[in-house]
Design a protein around this motif. Structure first.
Motif, PDB file in Angstrom:
ATOM      1  N   UNK A 106       1.065  -1.318  -0.139  1.00 18.94           N
ATOM      2  CA  UNK A 106       0.081   0.045   0.030  1.00 18.94           C
ATOM      3  C   UNK A 106       0.856   1.258   0.184  1.00 18.94           C
ATOM      4  N   UNK A 107       2.169   0.981  -0.025  1.00 20.01           N
ATOM      5  CA  UNK A 107       3.038   2.215   0.140  1.00 20.01           C
ATOM      6  C   UNK A 107       2.926   2.971  -1.317  1.00 20.01           C
ATOM      7  N   UNK A 108       3.165   4.477  -1.155  1.00 19.54           N
ATOM      8  CA  UNK A 108       3.089   5.414  -2.417  1.00 19.54           C
ATOM      9  C   UNK A 108       4.018   4.947  -3.310  1.00 19.54           C
ATOM     10  N   UNK A 109       3.808   4.740  -4.729  1.00 22.41           N
ATOM     11  CA  UNK A 109       4.766   4.489  -5.776  1.00 22.41           C
ATOM     12  C   UNK A 109       4.847   2.858  -6.175  1.00 22.41           C
ATOM     13  N   UNK A 110       3.973   2.212  -5.330  1.00 16.21           N
ATOM     14  CA  UNK A 110       4.024   0.631  -5.345  1.00 16.21           C
ATOM     15  C   UNK A 110       3.251   0.405  -6.954  1.00 16.21           C
ATOM     16  N   UNK A 111       4.097  -0.532  -7.494  1.00 18.94           N
ATOM     17  CA  UNK A 111       3.300  -1.004  -8.807  1.00 18.94           C
ATOM     18  C   UNK A 111       2.559  -2.361  -8.384  1.00 18.94           C
ATOM     19  N   UNK A 112       1.239  -2.642  -9.030  1.00 16.56           N
ATOM     20  CA  UNK A 112       0.542  -3.585  -8.393  1.00 16.56           C
ATOM     21  C   UNK A 112      -0.031  -4.333  -9.738  1.00 16.56           C
ATOM     22  N   UNK A 113       0.052  -5.613  -9.559  1.00 15.46           N
ATOM     23  CA  UNK A 113      -0.637  -6.249 -10.411  1.00 15.46           C
ATOM     24  C   UNK A 113      -1.703  -7.387 -10.144  1.00 15.46           C
ATOM     25  N   UNK A 114      -2.548  -7.731 -11.038  1.00 14.42           N
ATOM     26  CA  UNK A 114      -3.502  -8.648 -10.536  1.00 14.42           C
ATOM     27  C   UNK A 114      -3.134 -10.125 -10.596  1.00 14.42           C
ATOM     28  N   UNK A 115      -3.879 -10.956  -9.740  1.00 16.83           N
ATOM     29  CA  UNK A 115      -3.540 -12.156  -9.948  1.00 16.83           C
ATOM     30  C   UNK A 115      -3.928 -12.704 -11.268  1.00 16.83           C
ATOM     31  N   UNK A 116      -3.216 -13.849 -11.725  1.00 15.27           N
ATOM     32  CA  UNK A 116      -3.243 -14.266 -13.183  1.00 15.27           C
ATOM     33  C   UNK A 116      -4.256 -15.558 -12.812  1.00 15.27           C
ATOM     34  N   UNK A 117      -5.238 -15.635 -13.622  1.00 15.07           N
ATOM     35  CA  UNK A 117      -6.011 -16.785 -13.551  1.00 15.07           C
ATOM     36  C   UNK A 117      -5.688 -18.197 -14.265  1.00 15.07           C
ATOM     37  N   UNK A 118      -6.156 -19.214 -13.914  1.00 10.02           N
ATOM     38  CA  UNK A 118      -5.866 -20.455 -14.547  1.00 10.02           C
ATOM     39  C   UNK A 118      -4.241 -21.094 -14.515  1.00 10.02           C
ATOM     40  N   UNK A 119      -3.816 -22.036 -15.280  1.00  9.67           N
ATOM     41  CA  UNK A 119      -2.802 -22.945 -14.875  1.00  9.67           C
ATOM     42  C   UNK A 119      -1.724 -22.322 -15.916  1.00  9.67           C
TER      43      UNK A 119
END
Length: 367
Positions: A106-119
């Motif tokens: 949650x820190x400022x400037x953090x790049x976040x990505x969504x979970x990938x789905x499937x195998x």
């Protein structure tokens, strides 16, 4: 007659180190890579206490009494995310009043990505994805990882927290509808929701740079006397990370077409930063056991896409990998470790960890 004379002379000398140490905050952290970043900022002033011991999986952990005590006595706690260590949320209720709690994702400037789905992932179709374009535009054009100011970095982070995560989730859904249908019910049997943010963000060194700022700011507020030291140590660490990013970027030039599968889906941030996407993961992002359908899908991907390597992890039994890839020519000997299990704790662990990831991918290209 000598003892009374010596006592007043020695006492101030003995007390001076104790006073200096007492001024430094007690700090607790969750995993070795975060320990390394906090140790970098604290420098010679002190060292953080590690709550999750090397070799243990952060997804599920029972603290020892000494670890619980270190947490209870902390003035500041830095951890990656409640999504990574859900058990730690309840444990933090033992913190003293006024202790600082910092969730680094949650820190400022953090790049976040969504979970990938499937195998399986559409690894070699990611060239059209917005993340990859961002990597090409900013990471390979003069290596601007560390050149932008924090305003620019924060803007990128805000984008990732909102539109980017939505786009990324939609992208994964478009390519893996059948994965979602086959595996969602099974995945939820484990009690985990594999939606939203992927918490393995420490494997993006750009996030580590942002976190060094957050760590330094927090410690400076708790310990103003040493504020300049914390900030200088963070700046030195960021400069070192800039050099690491460029070195790994150059090293991985020859690995950008490598076809590999990981043990569990923990490496997306490293893959995204350096444009070396995996073709799939045997286990989910929380390392829970894969379903038979997921294993069959991985085996199909190995056959169809001529997978070169599958990476083991030291925290998990290799028997599963041996059984899944038995009879294939896939290289199963390379270890990929997201935590730095066998590395010495300290400021150097973080860069060594990322260097090993890059070395593993390079080794995969050698057959």
């Amino acid at each position: 007659m000598k003892k009374p004379l010596l006592r007043p002379l020695c006492l101030p000398w003995l007390l001076t180190p104790a006073i200096a140490v007492a001024d430094v905050p007690n700090v607790a952290v969750d995993i070795p890579p975060v320990h390394a970043l906090v140790a970098q900022v604290m420098g010679e002033l002190g060292s953080p206490e590690l709550v999750i011991q090397p070799g243990a999986s952060p997804h599920g952990y029972s603290m020892r009494p000494s670890e619980a005590q270190a947490l209870a006595s902390a003035d500041a706690v830095f951890w990656v995310s409640d999504s990574l260590t859900p058990w730690l949320e309840r444990a933090r209720t033992s913190l003293a009043d006024g202790a600082r709690e910092v969730e680094l994702m949650e820190a400022p400037g953090t790049v976040t990505l969504a979970y990938r789905q499937g195998a399986t992932f559409e690894a070699h179709d990611h060239g059209d994805h917005e993340d990859h374009e961002d990597h090409e535009d900013h990471d390979h054009d003069g290596h601007e990882h560390g050149d932008h100011d924090h305003g620019e970095h924060d803007e990128h982070g805000d984008h990732d927290h909102a539109d980017h995560d939505h786009d990324h989730a939609d992208h994964d859904h478009d390519h893996a509808d059948h994965d979602h249908d086959q595996h969602t019910a099974r995945d939820h049997e484990h009690g985990h929701a594999h939606d939203g943010m992927d918490p393995h963000g420490w494997l993006d060194p750009v996030n580590a740079k942002a976190w060094l700022d957050t760590i330094a700011t927090t410690l400076a507020e708790l310990d103003p006397e040493h504020a300049a030291t914390y900030r200088q140590n963070a700046a030195n660490g960021q400069a070192d990370l800039d050099e690491l990013i460029q070195r790994l970027d150059n090293q991985l030039d020859d690995a950008r077409g490598v076809r590999f599968i990981v043990f569990h889906d923990a490496y997306q941030y490293f893959e995204n930063r350096f444009a070396v996407p995996a073709s799939g993961a045997i286990s989910l992002g929380d390392a829970s056991d894969p379903s038979p359908a997921r294993i069959r899908e991985i085996q199909t991907r190995v056959s169809d896409d001529n997978i070169q390597c599958v990476f083991r992890e030291p925290q998990f039994n290799p028997a599963l990998i041996d059984s899944v890839f038995e009879g294939t020519e896939v290289n199963t000997s390379i270890v990929m470790d997201p935590l730095g299990v066998d590395l010495d704790l300290g400021p150097g662990l973080y860069s060594q960890l990322l260097q090993r990831l890059a070395d593993g991918m390079t080794d995969c290209t050698k057959g």
